[in-house]
Design an enzyme around this catalytic site. Sequence first.
Site, PDB file in Angstrom:
ATOM      1  N   CYS A 125       0.882  -1.181   0.000  1.00  0.00           N
ATOM      2  CA  CYS A 125       0.000   0.000   0.000  1.00  0.00           C
ATOM      3  C   CYS A 125       0.913   1.223   0.000  1.00  0.00           C
ATOM      4  O   CYS A 125       1.161   1.830   1.031  1.00  0.00           O
ATOM      5  CB  CYS A 125      -0.925  -0.010   1.218  1.00  0.00           C
ATOM      6  SG  CYS A 125      -1.991  -1.470   1.329  1.00  0.00           S
ATOM      7  N   SER A 126       1.421   1.582  -1.167  1.00  0.00           N
ATOM      8  CA  SER A 126       2.629   2.386  -1.263  1.00  0.00           C
ATOM      9  C   SER A 126       2.438   3.889  -1.160  1.00  0.00           C
ATOM     10  O   SER A 126       3.345   4.595  -0.715  1.00  0.00           O
ATOM     11  CB  SER A 126       3.353   2.063  -2.578  1.00  0.00           C
ATOM     12  OG  SER A 126       4.629   2.636  -2.619  1.00  0.00           O
ATOM     13  N   GLY A 165       4.352   7.329  -1.047  1.00  0.00           N
ATOM     14  CA  GLY A 165       5.631   6.937  -1.622  1.00  0.00           C
ATOM     15  C   GLY A 165       6.858   7.174  -0.776  1.00  0.00           C
ATOM     16  O   GLY A 165       7.969   6.818  -1.174  1.00  0.00           O
ATOM     17  N   GLY A 166       6.696   7.758   0.412  1.00  0.00           N
ATOM     18  CA  GLY A 166       7.865   8.056   1.247  1.00  0.00           C
ATOM     19  C   GLY A 166       8.635   6.820   1.653  1.00  0.00           C
ATOM     20  O   GLY A 166       9.876   6.822   1.655  1.00  0.00           O
ATOM     21  N   CYS A 221      -0.124   4.055  11.445  1.00  0.00           N
ATOM     22  CA  CYS A 221       0.166   5.303  12.154  1.00  0.00           C
ATOM     23  C   CYS A 221      -1.002   5.648  13.080  1.00  0.00           C
ATOM     24  O   CYS A 221      -1.492   6.769  13.088  1.00  0.00           O
ATOM     25  CB  CYS A 221       0.471   6.435  11.192  1.00  0.00           C
ATOM     26  SG  CYS A 221      -0.692   6.624   9.836  1.00  0.00           S
TER      27      CYS A 221
END
Length: 369
Positions: A168-169, A172-173, A296
């Site tokens: 689940c990119s 992109g960090g 998070c």
Amino acid sequence: SYWKVNLRPSLRISRCSGKVLLNPGCWQYGVMLNLFSSPPVSYRAVLLNPGCWQYGVMINLFSPPVSYRAVLLNPGCWQYGVMLNRFAAVSEVKQRLQGQGFVSLLSIPHPGPPPPSLQCFIHPSPVRYPSPPHRQGQLKPYYLMNAASLLPVLALGVEEGDRVLDLCSAPGGKALAILQTADPALLCCNEMDPHRRDWLAKTLESFIPQSLSSTVTVSNQDGRNFGQSEAGMYDKVLLDAPCSNDRSWLFSGPGGEQHGAGRLRERARLPTLQTQLLRSALAALRPGGVAVYSTCTLSRSENQEVVEAVLNTCPGVELQDLEEELALPLQEHFTFTPLGHTPSLGLLVVPQQGQTWGPMFLSRIKRIH
């Protein structure tokens, strides 16, 4: 029957189930105990007004420190990490950061040398470094991030030649961080949502040279299908799962009772989705490969309970301890909180004044066979 729990003189929560209230292990958020019936108007008023929340109620009823609430409700105190991009010229940026008092996050003792090309600088105060400007034909030299976002990447331990899936990119960090640590044979960045996938593609285009276009790919599959469509294909899988995202939960989206109720219903469905994604991630691993699950949020039902459910239902996998590898070496910069489970189901970084990184939960699971 009907009864109330008096949490403080100005706040009462009506009972939705005696069984729930008597089982603290199942609590997620005190304000989320009743999702499937119409709560009293006063209850809805509390749900939809973050300014009146007690943080002991918002997280659970064991009353964690007030500093959690103080940090999450005060963006002005948030710190930012600056991750340098090894594919761009960064010497001048590095000098400016050091001149302003930024220090390297990874210049501390670590079991084994830290990845030499992964450089992230942090400041002890909430100094916001400016976002990198876009210059035609040039890659951006640095990426601003919550420094706790590096922990899942460090736990993943990507090595040269690995086949890596970022399930689940977006935005992109973490994919960028993976590429700072090593040169994988393949990095598949997957994102099903079309808007987030566009965001992901723009991020990669801004930081990654065109020469890596055959190594770094972007896909749009439902992450729950990788375990079948690409079973056993990857050495490493990162699942930074869709979650409640405690920071954005407090500040994003329009107000209104209907919108708030919809967000609560969406939040209640997340653990099922997260469990399905983690099972898919493990199935996509080759024997001996590892997956890192991260969120998070502080929510136990989205963190420990997801990991526990998968460990109990997926044969041939084992939990790996991250205490000595990450928590002990990095405790100078991050506040790790005990999870009250033995063995530990992962690490949880909680925000504190002066160390405002997180929330970030991470857990690493190895596929044995």
